[in-house]
Design an enzyme around this catalytic site. Structure first.
Site, PDB file in Angstrom:
ATOM      1  N   LYS A 157       0.860  -1.082   0.238  1.00  0.00           N
ATOM      2  CA  LYS A 157      -0.230  -0.045   0.127  1.00  0.00           C
ATOM      3  C   LYS A 157       0.793   1.188  -0.072  1.00  0.00           C
ATOM      4  O   LYS A 157       1.931   1.201   0.804  1.00  0.00           O
ATOM      5  CB  LYS A 157      -1.129   0.014   1.161  1.00  0.00           C
ATOM      6  N   GLU A 207      -9.284  12.411  12.504  1.00  0.00           N
ATOM      7  CA  GLU A 207      -8.517  11.179  12.858  1.00  0.00           C
ATOM      8  C   GLU A 207      -7.533  11.365  14.008  1.00  0.00           C
ATOM      9  O   GLU A 207      -6.530  12.249  14.153  1.00  0.00           O
ATOM     10  CB  GLU A 207      -7.425  10.699  11.809  1.00  0.00           C
ATOM     11  N   GLU A 251      -7.708  -2.463   3.112  1.00  0.00           N
ATOM     12  CA  GLU A 251      -7.056  -1.419   3.261  1.00  0.00           C
ATOM     13  C   GLU A 251      -7.109  -0.854   4.960  1.00  0.00           C
ATOM     14  O   GLU A 251      -6.068  -0.487   5.493  1.00  0.00           O
ATOM     15  CB  GLU A 251      -7.577  -0.067   2.689  1.00  0.00           C
ATOM     16  N   GLU A 387     -11.477  10.931  -4.880  1.00  0.00           N
ATOM     17  CA  GLU A 387     -11.556  10.893  -3.625  1.00  0.00           C
ATOM     18  C   GLU A 387     -10.565  12.180  -3.005  1.00  0.00           C
ATOM     19  O   GLU A 387     -11.154  12.843  -2.129  1.00  0.00           O
ATOM     20  CB  GLU A 387     -10.712   9.622  -2.914  1.00  0.00           C
TER      21      GLU A 387
END
Length: 403
Positions: A157, A207, A251, A387
């Site tokens: 990733k 976050e 993910e 996105e």
């Protein structure tokens, strides 16, 4: 009224007690760019003025430097002093952490009923000049190249970002932008603080990287996202689709596993839910897992925990070293504070550290916005480009501009 402490950077680590309505919003309204540091979390609101001391930059570990500075400033019978500021994405780069001259605290913005009042409308953004860097087609090509390498088994990733530079006819009104960001997502993490000489980092992150309160640890990794819709039925459909998406669940699982492995050596106990839940911001849905636990000993500070986690695969990739190399080769800009961490730590080791996303750096008349997307072998270049555009909306709405 708010709590106001005259000793440099003094702070009681527990959550502020409830005060009269308007106390938290008053700190938001009092923020002044250039001299102040503002941070609002779901537990507290902090407004710091001036700089009493800066965390030095050298080759020793950051938690060690912070611990040494705060211990030198500790005074018997007084609350523990704290540092507040930003840590960049790249290891070894200078941080922007300081002990403030004065610190005012209040409860969380989300608990203040006055936060529900509308913010002043953004000025007409037609005068902004916009420049995408890299251009969408170049970004999509970088995503496609990364996907090809992952399908060949080179790595698992990478998070690739792009920037949007906005230049205004006059200096932007940063306090007004901060106010709009905070009122749009009052239960999130909103910040504005110096990130380098002449630069202000401003944003609203969803976050939490990690928090330490006494012996308790909380981390909340987010990975896997979908843009929201103004249509209620479509918004719900997108949320359900995200929660069932094999690509996004994979993910997310990669990030949660990395968080577990990083925290385990520093914790006596960890609890990790088996499946993620959903969290929402004004513009995005995210897959979310709340990890909780207990530290292995009082010597483990919030920055020890944050440094062990940073950068997570949610903002870098995996394996970390390979992902960093791919980022350096693919992104035609220096991330600086973006995808670093923003937060505070006191001399007792308590603190909160937030992943620096949904943000911009202001310098003069220019705002540099950042947005990234997690790229895995199943990724679509078109979807990842879309996105990043959706993530830019958080800040574009705050300045009244459109992409």
């Amino acid at each position: 009224m708010t709590t106001s402490l005259s000793e440099p950077g003094l702070f009681a680590g527990s959550a502020p007690t409830a005060l009269a309505p308007g106390a938290s919003v008053a700190l938001l309204d009092a923020y002044r760019a250039g001299t102040d540091r503002f941070l609002a979390t779901p537990r507290r609101t902090l407004l710091a003025h001036g700089t009493a001391a800066e965390v030095p930059h050298d080759d020793s570990p950051l938690p060690q430097r912070v611990h040494g500075l705060l211990n030198r400033l500790r005074r018997p019978g007084r609350p523990a002093p704290l540092v507040l500021g930003a840590v960049p994405f790249l290891p070894g780069a200078p941080c922007a952490l300081a002990v403030p001259e004065t610190l005012r605290t209040a409860p969380a913005l989300g608990e203040d009923p006055l936060i529900a009042l509308p913010a002043q409308d953004a000025a007409d953004g037609s005068g902004w000049q916009l420049r995408e860097h890299p251009a969408p087609e170049e970004y999509a090509a970088a995503v496609a190249a990364a996907v090809a390498r992952m399908r060949a088994g080179e790595f698992d990733k990478v998070v690739l970002a792009r920037t949007l530079e906005l230049t205004a006819p006059e200096d932007p009104d940063l306090p007004a932008m901060l106010n709009r960001l905070a009122r749009r997502d009052p239960t999130g993490y909103t910040f504005a603080l110096p990130s380098a000489p002449g630069r202000t980092l401003i944003g609203a992150s969803p976050e939490l990287l990690v928090a330490r309160q006494g012996g308790r640890v909380t981390a909340n990794p987010l990975a896997g996202s979908a843009p929201r819709s103004a249509d209620l039925a479509e918004d719900v459909r997108r949320a359900v689709a995200l929660l069932e998406s094999p690509k996004d669940l994979h993910e997310h699982a990669v990030v949660v596993d990395a968080v577990r492995r990083a925290l385990a050596p520093l914790c006596a106990r960890l609890e990790v839910p088996e499946r993620p839940t959903l969290v929402r911001t004004a513009t995005m849905w995210h897959l979310s897992t709340t990890v909780t636990g207990e530290i292995a000993g009082d010597h483990v500070t919030a920055l020890d925990l944050a440094s062990a986690l940073h950068p997570t695969p949610a903002v870098c990739g995996t394996p970390t070293d390979v992902a960093r190399d791919v980022i350096a080769a693919s992104e035609p800009f220096d991330r600086g504070a973006y995808t670093g961490m923003v937060g505070w730590q006191d001399a007792d080791g308590d603190g909160e550290w937030v992943v620096t996303i949904r943000c911009a750096e202001a310098e003069g008349r220019t705002l540099r916005l950042f947005a990234g997307a997690g790229v895995v072998a199943e990724s679509s270049p078109e979807a990842e480009t879309a996105e990043t555009a959706a993530k830019f909306r958080t800040f574009l709405d705050a300045v009244g501009a459109a992409l």
